[in-house]
Design a protein around this motif. Structure first.
Motif, PDB file in Angstrom:
ATOM      1  N   GLY A 178      35.600 -76.797   3.781  1.00 53.47           N
ATOM      2  CA  GLY A 178      34.727 -77.012   4.928  1.00 53.47           C
ATOM      3  C   GLY A 178      33.280 -77.260   4.548  1.00 53.47           C
ATOM      4  N   PHE A 179      32.760 -76.475   3.587  1.00 54.37           N
ATOM      5  CA  PHE A 179      31.367 -76.658   3.186  1.00 54.37           C
ATOM      6  C   PHE A 179      31.169 -77.977   2.451  1.00 54.37           C
TER       7      PHE A 179
ATOM      8  N   LEU B  72      40.613 -83.761  10.263  1.00 51.80           N
ATOM      9  CA  LEU B  72      40.318 -82.377   9.908  1.00 51.80           C
ATOM     10  C   LEU B  72      41.548 -81.483   9.849  1.00 51.80           C
ATOM     11  N   ASP B  73      41.795 -80.926   8.672  1.00 53.31           N
ATOM     12  CA  ASP B  73      42.804 -79.878   8.527  1.00 53.31           C
ATOM     13  C   ASP B  73      42.174 -78.560   8.962  1.00 53.31           C
TER      14      ASP B  73
ATOM     15  N   GLY C 187      35.629 -73.444  11.534  1.00 51.45           N
ATOM     16  CA  GLY C 187      34.247 -73.185  11.140  1.00 51.45           C
ATOM     17  C   GLY C 187      33.489 -74.481  10.902  1.00 51.45           C
ATOM     18  N   PHE C 188      34.158 -75.437  10.250  1.00 48.32           N
ATOM     19  CA  PHE C 188      33.525 -76.735  10.028  1.00 48.32           C
ATOM     20  C   PHE C 188      33.232 -77.415  11.351  1.00 48.32           C
ATOM     21  N   LEU C 189      34.218 -77.449  12.237  1.00 49.47           N
ATOM     22  CA  LEU C 189      34.079 -78.151  13.511  1.00 49.47           C
ATOM     23  C   LEU C 189      32.950 -77.567  14.350  1.00 49.47           C
ATOM     24  N   GLU C 190      32.864 -76.247  14.377  1.00 49.42           N
ATOM     25  CA  GLU C 190      31.819 -75.591  15.155  1.00 49.42           C
ATOM     26  C   GLU C 190      30.435 -75.993  14.667  1.00 49.42           C
ATOM     27  N   ARG C 191      30.235 -76.030  13.349  1.00 49.46           N
ATOM     28  CA  ARG C 191      28.948 -76.419  12.778  1.00 49.46           C
ATOM     29  C   ARG C 191      28.701 -77.920  12.906  1.00 49.46           C
TER      30      ARG C 191
ATOM     31  N   GLU D  93      23.353 -73.199   7.189  1.00 49.68           N
ATOM     32  CA  GLU D  93      24.694 -73.624   6.761  1.00 49.68           C
ATOM     33  C   GLU D  93      25.005 -75.053   7.208  1.00 49.68           C
ATOM     34  N   ILE D  94      24.405 -75.503   8.299  1.00 53.22           N
ATOM     35  CA  ILE D  94      24.614 -76.872   8.749  1.00 53.22           C
ATOM     36  C   ILE D  94      23.761 -77.849   7.946  1.00 53.22           C
TER      37      ILE D  94
END
Length: 230
Positions: free
Chosen positions: A34-35, A51-52, A62-66, A180-181
């Motif tokens: 994700g990062f 996106l997996d 977590g990736f999608l939210e950011r 983090e974003i």
């Protein structure tokens, strides 16, 4: 040429998808965490994300939210998770589509084409400039800012932070979220990077800290953009 960001930690799934899409005329970028995907989304002009959900480091949710805090690019979740609750969570976080594994590459291509066409129509209707009371002009496509007609000179990170706050107008973003974003990595404890950058942004915006026009500090929570559009 449209660029597809493939976020998948399984090589045996990512490799054939990557090869199929490149043969179909797309550019591809492959991220396995994700990062890493957040970083790649900054480095490349991404048109759509595959996106997996189950990944190490930072999972798909977590990736999608950011990612949704900074981008409206279409996201298609491709996951082995078939529960309705998983699909609902994905859509609530901003996914545009959900495909369960195993899946057809031909169907995937069709869905990609549909969402790219829909996104292109949306982009044509977006305003080229956004104006706020107080003389601030924001150009989303180039991330350029003007104050009372004078171009503001921000560092790349300052411009990203201010763009992020504007895109999430009236929403409180924590320092952790912003770091983090924008930096696409976990924030280290005691890190004051965001504080320093926001201070610099405010100075360039000529903000009155007691009565801010653009960026408000929500003590103990973070920052939010409060500018009024005109």
């Amino acid at each position: 040429m449209d660029t597809v960001l493939i976020v998948e930690d399984d090589y045996h799934i990512a490799a054939p998808v990557k090869e199929f899409l490149e043969n179909a005329g797309y550019k591809t970028v492959w991220s396995s965490t994700g990062f890493e995907a957040l970083e790649d989304s900054e480095l490349h002009d991404i048109s759509i994300v595959l996106l997996d959900l189950m990944m190490p480091d930072l999972d798909g949710y977590g990736f999608l939210e950011r990612f949704r805090l900074k981008s409206k690019v279409p996201v298609i979740i491709i996951s082995a998770k078939i529960a309705v609750s998983d699909k609902v969570k994905g859509f609530e976080l901003g996914a545009d589509d959900y495909i369960t594994k195993p899946f057809s590459l031909t169907e995937l291509k069709t869905r990609i084409e549909y969402h790219l066409s829909k996104a292109a129509g949306y982009q044509q209707t977006e305003n080229k400039v956004i104006n706020f009371l107080g003389g601030l002009e924001y150009y989303p496509m180039s991330s350029e800012f003007y104050l009372n007609g004078e171009k503001l000179i921000f560092t790349s990170k300052e411009a990203e932070i201010l763009s992020l706050l504007i895109k999430n107008k009236d929403k409180v973003l924590s320092k952790k979220d912003i770091y983090e974003i924008v930096w696409a990595e976990k924030e280290l404890e005691g890190n004051n990077t965001i504080t320093v950058h926001v201070k610099s942004i405010r100075e360039k915006l000529k903000e009155d800290l007691k009565e801010p026009t653009f960026i408000e500090t929500i003590w103990g929570k973070g920052y939010r953009f409060i500018g009024v559009r005109v």
